[in-house]
Design an enzyme around this catalytic site. Structure first.
Site, PDB file in Angstrom:
ATOM      1  N   SER A 161       7.873   7.083  10.565  1.00 23.33           N
ATOM      2  CA  SER A 161       9.107   7.812  10.251  1.00 23.33           C
ATOM      3  C   SER A 161       9.651   7.364   8.905  1.00 23.33           C
ATOM      4  O   SER A 161       9.623   6.174   8.585  1.00 23.33           O
ATOM      5  CB  SER A 161      10.199   7.500  11.288  1.00 23.33           C
TER       6      SER A 161
ATOM      7  N   ASN B 282      13.575   4.255   3.954  1.00 18.60           N
ATOM      8  CA  ASN B 282      12.647   3.264   4.491  1.00 18.60           C
ATOM      9  C   ASN B 282      11.539   3.990   5.236  1.00 18.60           C
ATOM     10  O   ASN B 282      11.763   5.069   5.775  1.00 18.60           O
ATOM     11  CB  ASN B 282      13.383   2.333   5.465  1.00 18.60           C
TER      12      ASN B 282
ATOM     13  N   MET C   8      10.372  -6.615   4.167  1.00 18.27           N
ATOM     14  CA  MET C   8      10.541  -7.180   5.500  1.00 18.27           C
ATOM     15  C   MET C   8      11.746  -8.113   5.579  1.00 18.27           C
ATOM     16  O   MET C   8      11.678  -9.206   6.127  1.00 18.27           O
ATOM     17  CB  MET C   8       9.255  -7.917   5.915  1.00 18.27           C
ATOM     18  N   ARG C   9      12.864  -7.642   5.051  1.00 17.23           N
ATOM     19  CA  ARG C   9      14.057  -8.476   5.068  1.00 17.23           C
ATOM     20  C   ARG C   9      15.258  -7.553   5.233  1.00 17.23           C
ATOM     21  O   ARG C   9      15.316  -6.477   4.623  1.00 17.23           O
ATOM     22  CB  ARG C   9      14.130  -9.212   3.740  1.00 17.23           C
TER      23      ARG C   9
ATOM     24  N   HIS D  35       8.991   3.408   8.443  1.00 24.93           N
ATOM     25  CA  HIS D  35       8.831   2.528   9.608  1.00 24.93           C
ATOM     26  C   HIS D  35       7.652   3.023  10.448  1.00 24.93           C
ATOM     27  O   HIS D  35       7.535   4.225  10.687  1.00 24.93           O
ATOM     28  CB  HIS D  35      10.126   2.533  10.436  1.00 24.93           C
TER      29      HIS D  35
ATOM     30  N   LEU E  48      18.796  -6.040   4.714  1.00 23.82           N
ATOM     31  CA  LEU E  48      19.672  -5.964   3.543  1.00 23.82           C
ATOM     32  C   LEU E  48      21.104  -6.242   3.987  1.00 23.82           C
ATOM     33  O   LEU E  48      21.498  -5.903   5.110  1.00 23.82           O
ATOM     34  CB  LEU E  48      19.577  -4.579   2.916  1.00 23.82           C
TER      35      LEU E  48
ATOM     36  N   ASP F 260      16.600  -0.014  11.315  1.00 24.93           N
ATOM     37  CA  ASP F 260      15.722   1.137  11.611  1.00 24.93           C
ATOM     38  C   ASP F 260      16.460   2.257  12.339  1.00 24.93           C
ATOM     39  O   ASP F 260      15.919   2.895  13.252  1.00 24.93           O
ATOM     40  CB  ASP F 260      14.507   0.679  12.461  1.00 24.93           C
TER      41      ASP F 260
ATOM     42  N   ARG G 288      22.036 -14.313   1.999  1.00 23.98           N
ATOM     43  CA  ARG G 288      21.530 -12.935   1.921  1.00 23.98           C
ATOM     44  C   ARG G 288      22.313 -12.105   0.891  1.00 23.98           C
ATOM     45  O   ARG G 288      21.741 -11.421   0.052  1.00 23.98           O
ATOM     46  CB  ARG G 288      21.630 -12.271   3.300  1.00 23.98           C
TER      47      ARG G 288
ATOM     48  N   SER H 280       0.836  -1.222   0.000  1.00 25.43           N
ATOM     49  CA  SER H 280       0.000   0.000   0.000  1.00 25.43           C
ATOM     50  C   SER H 280       0.860   1.257   0.000  1.00 25.43           C
ATOM     51  O   SER H 280       0.459   2.278  -0.572  1.00 25.43           O
ATOM     52  CB  SER H 280      -0.987  -0.004   1.169  1.00 25.43           C
TER      53      SER H 280
HETATM   54  C1  GAR Z   1       3.862  -0.551   6.702  1.00 22.52           C
HETATM   55  O1  GAR Z   1       3.142  -0.218   7.856  1.00 22.52           O
HETATM   56  C2  GAR Z   1       5.337  -0.222   6.874  1.00 22.52           C
HETATM   57  O2  GAR Z   1       5.568   0.944   7.624  1.00 22.52           O
HETATM   58  C3  GAR Z   1       5.817  -1.437   7.627  1.00 22.52           C
HETATM   59  O3  GAR Z   1       5.157  -2.518   7.034  1.00 22.52           O
HETATM   60  C4  GAR Z   1       3.895  -2.064   6.497  1.00 22.52           C
HETATM   61  C5  GAR Z   1       3.879  -2.431   5.039  1.00 22.52           C
HETATM   62  O4  GAR Z   1       2.612  -2.170   4.482  1.00 22.52           O
HETATM   63  N1  GAR Z   1       7.242  -1.568   7.527  1.00 22.52           N
HETATM   64  C6  GAR Z   1       7.999  -2.057   8.493  1.00 22.52           C
HETATM   65  O5  GAR Z   1       7.558  -2.475   9.551  1.00 22.52           O
HETATM   66  C7  GAR Z   1       9.487  -2.066   8.180  1.00 22.52           C
HETATM   67  N2  GAR Z   1      10.240  -2.218   9.365  1.00 22.52           N
HETATM   68  P1  GAR Z   1       2.445  -2.020   2.912  1.00 22.52           P
HETATM   69  O6  GAR Z   1       3.075  -3.272   2.271  1.00 22.52           O
HETATM   70  O7  GAR Z   1       0.965  -1.983   2.705  1.00 22.52           O
HETATM   71  O8  GAR Z   1       3.143  -0.771   2.482  1.00 22.52           O
END
Ligand code: GAR
Length: 192
Positions: free
Chosen positions: A138, A109, A92-93, A111, A95, A147, A67, A16
């Site tokens: 953020s 990124n 969600m991985r 967060h 780097l 992060d 990785r 999203s």
């Molecule tokens: C979002 O809330 C993003 O901030 C978080 O994952 C979600 C992804 O949603 N990211 C993290 O937690 C990274 N550490 P999306 O795929 O709908 O954008």
């Protein structure tokens, strides 16, 4: 605007935030253009959304790969598309340090917390358990530590008495969708 920065977006799921980045050109004339959406999860829903926007996609499962080896493959793909800036959007991985070094200062990124609070996962539940008055999101520059890089933009969300992790996540996500495009736009505008 003539020379838009070529952005590659990395996702692992819903996408999203990637969609909000892509949508932004309807309301503004951003200094970036998304030229590739890449994922370590071939079935990520966000890939379908990206294709609907006419954006090129690349996906490969990281399973069974080192990785650094996976990141090298992704790096090649990003370079093949002349990407200049990378936006992590629910990637969600972790780097590899090699990848981050190659793209130093050019990876952003988003967060879902008011960094430096609540790095890592499960941010909304942890903020509620701690009795915080505010949560938020953020945008930061990615460094080797999780992060942890310099924060370039934040939005605050008031925590309500009956909030659950889910209700809070929903309100924070709505802010993410506003924050990230504006932050990426400004970042690209100011980049040499
Ligand atoms: C979002 O809330 C993003 O901030 C978080 O994952 C979600 C992804 O949603 N990211 C993290 O937690 C990274 N550490 P999306 O795929 O709908 O954008």
């Amino acid at each position: 605007m003539a020379d838009k920065k070529r952005v590659g977006v990395l996702i692992s799921g819903r996408g999203s935030n990637m969609e909000a980045l892509a949508e932004y050109k309807r309301i503004a004339d951003p200094a970036y253009s998304i030229v590739l959406v890449a994922s370590n999860v071939p079935e990520a829903r966000g890939l379908v959304v990206a294709r609907r926007f006419g954006i090129e996609t690349w996906a490969h499962s990281h399973k069974g790969m080192e990785r650094a080896e996976f990141d090298r493959m992704m790096d090649e793909e990003l370079r093949r598309h002349d990407v200049e800036v990378i936006a992590l959007a629910g990637y969600m991985r972790l780097l590899s340090p090699e990848f981050i070094a190659r793209w130093r200062g050019r990876i952003l990124n988003i967060h879902p917390s008011l960094l430096p609070l609540y790095k890592g996962l499960d941010t909304h539940r942890r903020a509620l358990v701690a009795g915080e008055q505010h949560a938020g999101c953020s945008v930061h520059v990615v460094t080797e530590d999780l992060d942890d890089g310099p924060v370039i933009s934040q939005a605050k969300v008031k925590i309500l008495p009956r909030d659950t992790p889910e209700s809070l996540a929903e309100r924070v996500l709505a802010e993410e969708h506003k924050l990230y495009p504006a932050a990426l736009d400004k970042f690209c505008r100011e980049l040499n």
